[in-house]
Design a protein around this motif. Structure first.
Motif, PDB file in Angstrom:
ATOM      1  N   ILE A  26     -25.482  62.578 -67.328  1.00 20.73           N
ATOM      2  CA  ILE A  26     -26.326  63.782 -67.357  1.00 20.73           C
ATOM      3  C   ILE A  26     -27.631  63.549 -66.612  1.00 20.73           C
ATOM      4  CG2 ILE A  26     -27.695  65.273 -68.878  1.00 20.73           C
ATOM      5  CD1 ILE A  26     -25.390  65.011 -70.936  1.00 20.73           C
ATOM      6  N   SER A  27     -28.336  62.466 -66.949  1.00 19.86           N
ATOM      7  CA  SER A  27     -29.638  62.234 -66.319  1.00 19.86           C
ATOM      8  C   SER A  27     -29.494  61.938 -64.826  1.00 19.86           C
ATOM      9  CB  SER A  27     -30.398  61.109 -67.028  1.00 19.86           C
ATOM     10  OG  SER A  27     -29.661  59.909 -66.994  1.00 19.86           O
ATOM     11  N   GLY A  28     -28.493  61.160 -64.461  1.00 18.74           N
ATOM     12  CA  GLY A  28     -28.272  60.868 -63.040  1.00 18.74           C
ATOM     13  C   GLY A  28     -27.872  62.108 -62.263  1.00 18.74           C
ATOM     14  N   GLY A  29     -26.990  62.916 -62.846  1.00 23.94           N
ATOM     15  CA  GLY A  29     -26.569  64.154 -62.191  1.00 23.94           C
ATOM     16  C   GLY A  29     -27.721  65.126 -62.016  1.00 23.94           C
ATOM     17  N   LEU A  30     -28.524  65.296 -63.073  1.00 25.63           N
ATOM     18  CA  LEU A  30     -29.684  66.188 -62.970  1.00 25.63           C
ATOM     19  C   LEU A  30     -30.665  65.687 -61.914  1.00 25.63           C
ATOM     20  CD1 LEU A  30     -30.336  66.971 -66.749  1.00 25.63           C
ATOM     21  CD2 LEU A  30     -29.527  68.573 -65.000  1.00 25.63           C
ATOM     22  N   TYR A  31     -30.883  64.390 -61.886  1.00 23.92           N
ATOM     23  CA  TYR A  31     -31.798  63.808 -60.905  1.00 23.92           C
ATOM     24  C   TYR A  31     -31.318  64.087 -59.481  1.00 23.92           C
ATOM     25  CZ  TYR A  31     -34.740  60.410 -58.521  1.00 23.92           C
ATOM     26  OH  TYR A  31     -35.652  59.820 -57.680  1.00 23.92           O
ATOM     27  N   LYS A  36     -35.769  66.826 -62.317  1.00 22.79           N
ATOM     28  CA  LYS A  36     -36.273  65.560 -62.842  1.00 22.79           C
ATOM     29  C   LYS A  36     -37.039  65.722 -64.149  1.00 22.79           C
ATOM     30  CE  LYS A  36     -36.438  63.848 -58.176  1.00 22.79           C
ATOM     31  NZ  LYS A  36     -37.212  63.358 -57.074  1.00 22.79           N
ATOM     32  N   GLY A  37     -37.184  66.956 -64.600  1.00 23.23           N
ATOM     33  CA  GLY A  37     -37.929  67.188 -65.822  1.00 23.23           C
ATOM     34  C   GLY A  37     -39.417  67.201 -65.556  1.00 23.23           C
ATOM     35  N   SER A  38     -40.165  67.385 -66.608  1.00 18.75           N
ATOM     36  CA  SER A  38     -41.617  67.415 -66.479  1.00 18.75           C
ATOM     37  C   SER A  38     -42.236  66.905 -67.769  1.00 18.75           C
ATOM     38  CB  SER A  38     -42.100  68.840 -66.178  1.00 18.75           C
ATOM     39  OG  SER A  38     -41.754  69.696 -67.254  1.00 18.75           O
ATOM     40  N   THR A 115     -35.394  66.380 -70.346  1.00 17.61           N
ATOM     41  CA  THR A 115     -34.867  65.876 -69.074  1.00 17.61           C
ATOM     42  C   THR A 115     -35.663  64.676 -68.594  1.00 17.61           C
ATOM     43  OG1 THR A 115     -34.125  68.104 -68.511  1.00 17.61           O
ATOM     44  CG2 THR A 115     -34.261  66.526 -66.705  1.00 17.61           C
ATOM     45  N   ALA A 116     -36.976  64.774 -68.614  1.00 15.77           N
ATOM     46  CA  ALA A 116     -37.816  63.654 -68.171  1.00 15.77           C
ATOM     47  C   ALA A 116     -37.628  62.448 -69.096  1.00 15.77           C
ATOM     48  CB  ALA A 116     -39.285  64.072 -68.133  1.00 15.77           C
ATOM     49  N   ALA A 117     -37.497  62.675 -70.398  1.00 14.25           N
ATOM     50  CA  ALA A 117     -37.276  61.573 -71.338  1.00 14.25           C
ATOM     51  C   ALA A 117     -35.943  60.889 -71.057  1.00 14.25           C
ATOM     52  CB  ALA A 117     -37.327  62.089 -72.774  1.00 14.25           C
ATOM     53  N   ALA A 118     -34.913  61.682 -70.765  1.00 13.05           N
ATOM     54  CA  ALA A 118     -33.595  61.109 -70.430  1.00 13.05           C
ATOM     55  C   ALA A 118     -33.678  60.276 -69.155  1.00 13.05           C
ATOM     56  CB  ALA A 118     -32.556  62.220 -70.288  1.00 13.05           C
TER      57      ALA A 118
END
Length: 179
Positions: A26-31, A36-38, A115-118
């Motif tokens: 999830i985190s790699g895909g979102l990145y 990248k979150g905030s 998202t940023a925490a992940a």
């Protein structure tokens, strides 16, 4: 070690690591999709003339005292020091960043969204215990991949498919690295 035992360990480790794989996927895909979150940011007032020595052997205690003096309940495990910028860690939850620029110290409190925490967990910036878990997962993943490959090669029914698919995976991997 018997084939049956290797299969059992392989499956147990794979199932145990599933949450870590889901987080990384999830985190790699979102990145990779640019998400990248905030983090929400709260500027902390630094009294005039207050300056911490980022090279001090008592930096952890100095940072805790400074933040407590500013009214912040501080819980962190260690400090990441980049010379003129320090961050309390883990950064996968609320953390503080202090910076010295042109002889003036600034401080901010940051609270990452999910998202940023992940992303921070993915990068190894989580709690110390989680970092140990990640090291175990890395070793277990190595075992799972090698045991899966060995089990495929050891099976007459799966041997040809294992070799073809592994070779194809290696070719794609190498081709994409060098393109």
């Amino acid at each position: 070690m018997t084939r049956k035992l290797i299969i059992k360990i392989h499956l147990i480790l794979a199932a145990f690591m599933a949450p870590a794989f889901i987080l990384v996927a999830i985190s790699g895909g979102l990145y990779l999709m640019g998400k990248k979150g905030s983090a929400s940011t709260e500027v902390i007032s630094v009294p005039a003339g207050v300056m911490l020595d980022f090279k001090s052997p008592t930096l952890d205690a100095d940072v805790k005292k400074f933040l407590a003096d500013q009214g912040h309940d501080v819980k962190f495990q260690y400090i990441k020091n980049r010379g003129n910028v320090i961050q309390t860690r883990p950064t996968s939850r609320t953390y503080y960043q202090l910076e010295i620029k042109e002889g003036v110290m600034t401080a901010v409190k940051r609270k990452p969204d999910f998202t940023a925490a992940a992303m921070e967990l993915h990068k190894g910036h989580g709690p110390v215990a989680f970092k140990w878990y990640q090291k175990f997962v890395a070793l277990a993943l190595f075992f799972v991949v090698l045991s899966g490959f060995w089990l495929g090669l050891a099976s007459k029914v799966l041997r040809k498919q294992s070799v073809i698919v592994s070779a194809a995976g290696l070719i794609v991997f190498l081709a994409l690295i060098f393109l």
